[in-house]
Design a protein around this motif. Structure first.
Motif, PDB file in Angstrom:
ATOM      1  N   GLY A 105       0.248-120.786  50.888  1.00 34.16           N
ATOM      2  CA  GLY A 105       0.643-122.018  50.249  1.00 34.16           C
ATOM      3  C   GLY A 105       0.701-122.013  48.729  1.00 34.16           C
ATOM      4  N   SER A 106      -0.194-122.408  47.862  1.00 34.44           N
ATOM      5  CA  SER A 106       0.001-122.710  46.415  1.00 34.44           C
ATOM      6  C   SER A 106      -0.099-121.341  45.644  1.00 34.44           C
ATOM      7  N   VAL A 107      -0.983-120.499  46.250  1.00 34.39           N
ATOM      8  CA  VAL A 107      -1.060-119.195  45.824  1.00 34.39           C
ATOM      9  C   VAL A 107       0.099-118.474  45.682  1.00 34.39           C
ATOM     10  N   SER A 108       0.870-118.358  46.520  1.00 35.40           N
ATOM     11  CA  SER A 108       2.163-117.529  46.587  1.00 35.40           C
ATOM     12  C   SER A 108       3.286-118.449  46.129  1.00 35.40           C
ATOM     13  N   LEU A 109       3.323-119.775  46.658  1.00 32.72           N
ATOM     14  CA  LEU A 109       4.522-120.651  46.495  1.00 32.72           C
ATOM     15  C   LEU A 109       4.701-121.379  45.170  1.00 32.72           C
ATOM     16  N   THR A 110       3.875-122.150  44.794  1.00 37.17           N
ATOM     17  CA  THR A 110       3.915-122.785  43.472  1.00 37.17           C
ATOM     18  C   THR A 110       3.350-121.801  42.526  1.00 37.17           C
ATOM     19  N   SER A 114      -5.893-109.949  45.160  1.00 38.08           N
ATOM     20  CA  SER A 114      -7.092-109.240  44.761  1.00 38.08           C
ATOM     21  C   SER A 114      -8.560-109.779  45.065  1.00 38.08           C
ATOM     22  N   THR A 115      -8.397-110.935  44.604  1.00 40.05           N
ATOM     23  CA  THR A 115      -9.871-111.643  44.644  1.00 40.05           C
ATOM     24  C   THR A 115     -10.310-112.011  46.049  1.00 40.05           C
ATOM     25  N   PHE A 116      -9.235-112.430  46.911  1.00 42.89           N
ATOM     26  CA  PHE A 116      -9.464-112.670  48.236  1.00 42.89           C
ATOM     27  C   PHE A 116      -9.996-111.435  49.107  1.00 42.89           C
ATOM     28  N   GLU A 117      -9.241-110.291  48.614  1.00 40.28           N
ATOM     29  CA  GLU A 117      -9.581-109.010  49.345  1.00 40.28           C
ATOM     30  C   GLU A 117     -11.084-108.419  48.836  1.00 40.28           C
ATOM     31  N   ASP A 118     -11.390-108.517  47.598  1.00 42.88           N
ATOM     32  CA  ASP A 118     -12.509-108.083  47.138  1.00 42.88           C
ATOM     33  C   ASP A 118     -13.784-108.938  47.449  1.00 42.88           C
ATOM     34  N   LYS A 119     -13.539-110.308  47.170  1.00 47.07           N
ATOM     35  CA  LYS A 119     -14.692-111.107  47.483  1.00 47.07           C
ATOM     36  C   LYS A 119     -14.961-111.737  48.773  1.00 47.07           C
ATOM     37  N   TYR A 120     -13.660-111.707  49.436  1.00 47.18           N
ATOM     38  CA  TYR A 120     -13.782-112.619  50.647  1.00 47.18           C
ATOM     39  C   TYR A 120     -13.365-111.509  51.982  1.00 47.18           C
ATOM     40  N   GLY A 121     -13.010-110.537  51.715  1.00 50.32           N
ATOM     41  CA  GLY A 121     -12.751-109.442  52.773  1.00 50.32           C
ATOM     42  C   GLY A 121     -11.383-109.760  53.366  1.00 50.32           C
ATOM     43  N   LEU A 122     -10.419-110.676  52.903  1.00 44.93           N
ATOM     44  CA  LEU A 122      -9.139-110.877  53.369  1.00 44.93           C
ATOM     45  C   LEU A 122      -8.207-109.702  53.360  1.00 44.93           C
ATOM     46  N   VAL A 123      -8.118-108.883  54.172  1.00 46.26           N
ATOM     47  CA  VAL A 123      -7.134-107.779  54.248  1.00 46.26           C
ATOM     48  C   VAL A 123      -5.871-107.784  54.232  1.00 46.26           C
ATOM     49  N   GLY A 124      -5.176-107.247  53.321  1.00 42.68           N
ATOM     50  CA  GLY A 124      -3.933-107.447  53.181  1.00 42.68           C
ATOM     51  C   GLY A 124      -3.337-108.759  52.351  1.00 42.68           C
ATOM     52  N   ALA A 125      -4.271-109.603  51.724  1.00 43.44           N
ATOM     53  CA  ALA A 125      -3.844-110.725  51.071  1.00 43.44           C
ATOM     54  C   ALA A 125      -2.966-110.340  49.930  1.00 43.44           C
ATOM     55  N   THR A 126      -2.981-109.174  49.343  1.00 42.07           N
ATOM     56  CA  THR A 126      -2.022-109.031  48.009  1.00 42.07           C
ATOM     57  C   THR A 126      -0.770-108.819  48.625  1.00 42.07           C
TER      58      THR A 126
END
Length: 423
Positions: free
Chosen positions: A131-136, A147-159
């Motif tokens: 969504g707006s993270v990558s598009l806007t 990196s925040t999603f990966e480190d804090k929320y464990g969302l693998v491959g978010a970057t």
């Protein structure tokens, strides 16, 4: 096998991409009619060639990122250097209306991403990444939030996913803006106009005003009014004014680098390109207001447009289309839905709220550019329109300020709200 290209070869390839794009836009009626920016036209062909080399022979390329970043910073610095406080006041009420429209789309973009991610069985946070993270937000925001999603929320491959989605958005934003604006200008009954000055008139002007005269050799107000709007128009500049302008750019980039380091991990941390733009505004208004310095707008115009074209060419050269093919089917569905949402929003809402006139059509094209891609893409979209039809001073005043200053602030606030609800 990865082939690393230094700055020289990166610059050579970028200029070849621009020449290819210019040739394609001139020769292929579809590209000209739908106002596809020259860097996008040439860059997509280059990206396809790079993809084929990777697919058939296993080659990949690493280009000089520092040169690409420098061109981006020079472009934003040129916007700052061309914006004095007197002209910024002209933004007025329309600027805040456009910011409201853009903020509404950010909300819609994240709602579409989270909603579809939930329906398709993905983590809702994955919808924010698409969504707006990558598009806007673009590549920089995607890397930071990934990196925040990966480190804090464990969302693998978010970057990786965010960068791939931002890459898609950069291309899609450059493709859809022109057709949307063309459709709107057709509705308004506006016909294309001649986009280049007659050469005989330019020669007469050059004869009347020596190229070796002072910086007052042309009407600076007339020159400034077409900043960024008609990038192919001939500008008369001198060697001394070019060196003087490069010194101003150097000051902006130095300011941006220093402030990025000073503000890191503080409450006023901002992307480097925002500091470059802000530095340009400060330098220009300090020199003109306090020291009565006469800025050479035509040289700023030339260097800014050249930097923008080179940045887009390098960005598209760096596309790794095989990363997009590796995206899961659900993510591709989300991205397709986001593209449709952007087209519909710009066509039915942005255009109408901003006045249903030619300026509104150009603003809609710009919104498509940074709503899916980045502010340089928005400017390129608008350039393709104004170079074919007529200038739009209102659009070129509003979009850079909203796209560079305000949209990131609104994006962060909206993302934090969504994360708080989802968390």
């Amino acid at each position: 096998m990865e082939i690393t290209l230094n700055g020289y070869y990166t610059l050579i390839l970028a200029t070849l991409v621009l020449l290819l794009g210019r040739f394609l836009v001139k020769k292929i009626k579809f590209l000209g009619d739908f106002n596809i920016p020259e860097p996008v036209a040439g860059g997509l062909i280059a990206a396809i060639i790079v993809y084929c080399l990777n697919f058939f022979f296993g080659y990949s390329f690493a280009f000089q990122k520092e040169l690409q970043t420098a061109c981006m910073l020079m472009f934003f610095a040129s916007i700052g250097l061309s914006a004095d406080f007197g002209r910024l006041k002209a933004g007025g009420k329309p600027l805040f209306i456009f910011l409201f429209v853009v903020s509404g789309f950010i909300l819609l973009q994240d709602a579409v991403g989270v909603g579809l991610a939930t329906v398709l069985g993905l983590d809702p946070l994955m919808g924010l990444v698409a969504g707006s993270v990558s598009l806007t937000g673009g590549h920089g925001t995607a890397g930071a939030w990934g990196s925040t999603f990966e480190d804090k929320y464990g969302l693998v491959g978010a970057t990786t996913l965010g960068i791939a989605c931002a890459t898609y958005g950069l291309v899609a934003g450059g493709i859809i803006g022109g057709p949307v604006a063309k459709r709107l200008t057709n509705q308004l009954g506006i016909e294309p106009t001649a986009k280049k000055a007659d050469q005989s008139e330019v020669e007469k002007l050059a004869a009347k005003h020596s190229l070796y005269s002072t910086k007052h050799d042309l009407d600076d107000d007339t020159a400034h009014k077409e900043m960024f709007e008609r990038p192919d128009n001939i500008r008369l500049i001198t060697a001394s004014s070019a060196i003087e302008t490069l010194a101003l750019f150097a000051a902006c980039l130095a300011f941006a680098d220093i402030m990025t380091g000073v503000a890191r991990d503080t409450w006023f941390e901002l992307p480097t390109f925002v500091w470059a733009l802000f530095g340009g505004v400060v330098i220009r208004n300090t020199l003109t207001t306090i020291f009565n310095f006469d800025m050479f707008d035509r040289a700023i115009d030339v260097f800014g447009n050249a930097a923008l074209s080179l940045f887009l060419a390098m960005a598209l050269l760096s596309l790794k289309l095989w990363e997009l093919t590796d995206l899961a089917g659900p993510i591709l569905i989300i991205l397709a839905a986001q593209t449709v949402a952007m087209i519909a929003y710009a066509y039915f809402l942005t255009f109408r709220v901003m006045g249903k006139d030619y300026d509104a059509a150009v603003l809609a094209a710009g919104h498509c550019g940074f709503g899916l891609g980045a502010t340089p893409t928005a400017i390129a979209n608008m350039q393709a329109i104004t170079d074919r039809y007529m200038p739009s001073h209102k659009a070129f005043l509003i979009v850079p300020m909203v796209g560079a200053f305000f949209v990131d602030i609104m994006n962060v606030a909206i993302l934090q709200t969504f994360i708080g609800v989802l968390g």
